[in-house]
Scaffold this active site. Sequence first.
Site, PDB file in Angstrom:
ATOM      1  N   TYR A 270       0.842  -1.206   0.000  1.00 34.64           N
ATOM      2  CA  TYR A 270       0.000   0.000   0.000  1.00 34.64           C
ATOM      3  C   TYR A 270       0.876   1.255   0.000  1.00 34.64           C
ATOM      4  O   TYR A 270       0.726   2.140  -0.852  1.00 34.64           O
ATOM      5  CB  TYR A 270      -0.932   0.003   1.203  1.00 34.64           C
ATOM      6  CG  TYR A 270      -1.565   1.350   1.457  1.00 34.64           C
ATOM      7  CD1 TYR A 270      -2.385   1.940   0.492  1.00 34.64           C
ATOM      8  CD2 TYR A 270      -1.339   2.040   2.646  1.00 34.64           C
ATOM      9  CE1 TYR A 270      -2.956   3.186   0.710  1.00 34.64           C
ATOM     10  CE2 TYR A 270      -1.912   3.280   2.872  1.00 34.64           C
ATOM     11  CZ  TYR A 270      -2.724   3.855   1.903  1.00 34.64           C
ATOM     12  OH  TYR A 270      -3.274   5.094   2.115  1.00 34.64           O
TER      13      TYR A 270
ATOM     14  N   GLY B  72       5.208  -4.942  12.229  1.00 35.67           N
ATOM     15  CA  GLY B  72       5.327  -3.715  11.449  1.00 35.67           C
ATOM     16  C   GLY B  72       4.705  -2.490  12.059  1.00 35.67           C
ATOM     17  O   GLY B  72       4.688  -1.431  11.408  1.00 35.67           O
TER      18      GLY B  72
END
Length: 355
Positions: free
Chosen positions: A141, A284
């Site tokens: 993304y 993450g």
Amino acid sequence: MAKYLVCGGAGYIGSHMCKRLHEAGHEVVVCDDLSTGHLGALQWGLHACGSLEDAAFLRELFATHDFDGVLHFAALSVVAESMRDPQRYYGHNVAATLNLLRVMREFEVSKLVFSSTAAVFGEPLSRVIAEDHPTVPVNPYGLSKLMVEQILRDSARAYGLRAVALRYFNAAGADPSAVIGEAHDPETHLIPKLVRKAAGEGMQVTINGTDYPTEDGTCIRDYVHVNDLAEAHLLALDHLDNAVGMHTFNLGNGTGHSVKQVVDAVQEVTGVALDIPVTGRRPGDPAHLVAGSKRARAVLGWEPRYTKIADIIETAVRWHGTDSFRNWIAEASEAGDAAAETVRFDARQQQRKQG
């Protein structure tokens, strides 16, 4: 008065932008296939149902209207989904944007404001992320948005495109009128999930990790009100009247709130005690994501109005208590399926005509 094409104008931030453009006296045309947007959000301007992936549709749209500029919000934006299906994200976010840029160039429309994201930065190297922070995305993304930024930069040099990329941090809240707001299905954002849980919807919300190097051990994020984002886009359009090239700006309040602080604020605003279970960290998730927005303030003259997290949450609570919100959620799946089939049908018809 100018005429602007708003791509993704039936979505969360796009619909607030349409309202702001209308209030400023501009003419609005919305391009949205309603795959994730809402019919109820289409309250300002004309609507053209179609996808940026359909170049023939875009050419017909630009041939019909004399646009002064484009605001581009149409994108897939769920990080976890981008990890599972990266090709879909590169196709929709990058290739479709190339379609739009080619058609803009063909019809000599040179002004674009692009919805980018803080995800272009990747793992932060400092507690406050300035515009010149290295861009090393850690998911498809974020990389898809950074790819578009580079395409805009190259297009500005080669073709004279004038563009602004606005890198949002955490968009939140709703228009204080409560006529539009945030309505995702499924919902992935923290504030609306907490607000809906407080309203008794049974949303699954967890605190993902309490061992981060922060004051209370939970992640810190920068929340910026959706109307403040819309105002920044309007200022970016004004900036492009006199500026050439491609420009990037961060949009955030510059102050962070931890997950626990947001939970506490929702409890305070709603008066409902929330029992939020704790789980482990998500892969993450950085400890801090806070925007340095000095350039937007200095160059665009942007000053966020909603600087208190409780005020942002209050507008979200007001919106989530409306019949409109409940209707949008109830109709989202059916409307999205029907709109997607309409787009496919229109594309097949166009192919037959060209054949």
